[in-house]
Scaffold this motif. Structure first.
Motif, PDB file in Angstrom:
ATOM      1  N   HIS A   1      31.990 -13.593  36.932  1.00  0.00           N
ATOM      2  CA  HIS A   1      32.162 -14.419  35.733  1.00  0.00           C
ATOM      3  C   HIS A   1      30.857 -15.082  35.305  1.00  0.00           C
ATOM      4  O   HIS A   1      30.861 -16.000  34.503  1.00  0.00           O
TER       5      HIS A   1
ATOM      6  N   ASN B   1      28.661 -14.174  33.353  1.00  0.00           N
ATOM      7  CA  ASN B   1      28.287 -13.970  31.958  1.00  0.00           C
ATOM      8  C   ASN B   1      29.392 -14.417  31.001  1.00  0.00           C
ATOM      9  O   ASN B   1      29.357 -14.093  29.819  1.00  0.00           O
ATOM     10  N   ASP B   2      30.361 -15.184  31.493  1.00  0.00           N
ATOM     11  CA  ASP B   2      31.476 -15.611  30.640  1.00  0.00           C
ATOM     12  C   ASP B   2      31.002 -16.402  29.430  1.00  0.00           C
ATOM     13  O   ASP B   2      31.637 -16.372  28.374  1.00  0.00           O
TER      14      ASP B   2
ATOM     15  N   SER C   1      28.019  -5.449  40.340  1.00  0.00           N
ATOM     16  CA  SER C   1      29.285  -5.597  39.627  1.00  0.00           C
ATOM     17  C   SER C   1      29.404  -4.422  38.665  1.00  0.00           C
ATOM     18  O   SER C   1      28.497  -3.584  38.583  1.00  0.00           O
TER      19      SER C   1
ATOM     20  N   TYR D   1      29.087  -4.501  35.514  1.00  0.00           N
ATOM     21  CA  TYR D   1      28.533  -4.872  34.215  1.00  0.00           C
ATOM     22  C   TYR D   1      27.044  -4.558  34.119  1.00  0.00           C
ATOM     23  O   TYR D   1      26.293  -4.716  35.088  1.00  0.00           O
TER      24      TYR D   1
ATOM     25  N   TRP E   1      24.508  -5.990  32.805  1.00  0.00           N
ATOM     26  CA  TRP E   1      23.485  -7.026  33.002  1.00  0.00           C
ATOM     27  C   TRP E   1      23.242  -7.303  34.477  1.00  0.00           C
ATOM     28  O   TRP E   1      22.363  -8.078  34.841  1.00  0.00           O
ATOM     29  N   THR E   2      24.031  -6.665  35.347  1.00  0.00           N
ATOM     30  CA  THR E   2      23.851  -6.798  36.784  1.00  0.00           C
ATOM     31  C   THR E   2      23.379  -5.466  37.361  1.00  0.00           C
ATOM     32  O   THR E   2      23.225  -4.474  36.652  1.00  0.00           O
TER      33      THR E   2
ATOM     34  N   ASP F   1      24.520  -2.327  38.649  1.00  0.00           N
ATOM     35  CA  ASP F   1      25.792  -1.719  38.257  1.00  0.00           C
ATOM     36  C   ASP F   1      26.321  -0.822  39.371  1.00  0.00           C
ATOM     37  O   ASP F   1      25.714   0.199  39.700  1.00  0.00           O
TER      38      ASP F   1
ATOM     39  N   GLU G   1      38.187  -1.392  32.136  1.00  0.00           N
ATOM     40  CA  GLU G   1      36.896  -1.513  32.807  1.00  0.00           C
ATOM     41  C   GLU G   1      36.834  -0.545  33.984  1.00  0.00           C
ATOM     42  O   GLU G   1      37.782  -0.463  34.779  1.00  0.00           O
TER      43      GLU G   1
ATOM     44  N   ARG H   1      35.837  -0.063  37.402  1.00  0.00           N
ATOM     45  CA  ARG H   1      35.544  -0.990  38.493  1.00  0.00           C
ATOM     46  C   ARG H   1      34.978  -0.291  39.730  1.00  0.00           C
ATOM     47  O   ARG H   1      35.024  -0.833  40.819  1.00  0.00           O
TER      48      ARG H   1
END
Length: 231
Positions: free
Chosen positions: A1, A3-4, A47, A49, A51-52, A54, A101, A103
């Motif tokens: 979370h 980047n929430d 994660s 996502y 921005w991490t 991946d 998503e 996962r």
């Protein structure tokens, strides 16, 4: 979370952690090195996502882990992987999805990063506990469940309220020495406590035996972790 609340939220979080001298990891290509018992430990977060780091990009995962192994004695992976829900305690080969998503494929990912130099893989994301297995002598904990989540963020109903603290001792070259799983549960306020009933341990024992009959970790009555006799 993380980047929430977007890039500004991430920046604020990082600034708060740095103000309190707390190390963190997880952004793309980030490798965080800390010291523990005289050894350097690289911690890398993954994660689904972009921005991490991946977990769906196995080439990038292998690259960042191999670089981490060059920078430290030990490499520990923290990874947000797997579909969510009270019925998601089982681990099987293949990609998992949740609300559209991707996962990751937890089993394939864990093997990729261990082959690249990881010494311990610690999973979370399904919001329930999952089993543990050994691969190449390295421990994989597929999910430690829900530990804490204030403000009603996480459900504490049934298995969703169960979690655990994982204690692992490794040699400076990454060999597994010993470990322990300590059962916890969340109160409705989202605060954790040690679970004297050891409900989490019983769940992990059950799904480990079902999912990994040959490679599964052996868990004792007090959560002691040992490799399978065949490993």
């Amino acid at each position: 979370h993380g980047n929430d609340y977007g890039a500004a939220g991430r920046a604020n979080t990082k600034a708060a952690l740095e103000d309190h001298d707390l190390a963190y990891t997880g952004e793309r290509d980030q490798i965080t090195v800390v010291q523990a018992a005289g050894s350097s430990v690289a911690v890398v977060g993954f994660s689904p996502y972009a921005w991490t780091n991946d977990l769906n990009d196995h080439d990038q995962a292998a690259d960042v882990v191999s670089r981490a192994a060059e920078q430290a004695d030990l490499v520990v992976e923290q990874v947000h992987m797997g579909a969510e829900g009270a019925n998601r305690t089982r681990v099987r080969p293949g990609v998992e999805e949740f609300y559209g998503e991707r996962r990751g494929d937890p089993m394939a990912f864990a093997r990729v990063v261990i082959d690249a130099g990881a010494d311990l893989v610690v999973g979370h994301g399904p919001h329930v506990l999952r089993g543990m297995e050994f691969y190449q002598g390295r421990l994989i904990a597929y999910s430690l469940g829900n530990f804490a989540g204030g403000g009603g963020t996480l459900s504490a109903v049934g298995d969703l309220g169960l979690g655990g603290v994982l204690k692992v001792t490794l040699t400076s070259s990454g060999e597994f020495v010993d470990g322990q799983f300590i059962s916890t549960h969340m109160y409705n306020a989202g605060l954790p406590a040690v679970d004297s009933q050891q409900r989490g341990l019983k769940l992990v024992q059950r799904v480990t035996e079902a999912d990994f009959p040959d490679t599964g970790a052996q868990l004792g009555t007090n959560g002691e972790i040992t490799p399978p006799s065949a490993s």
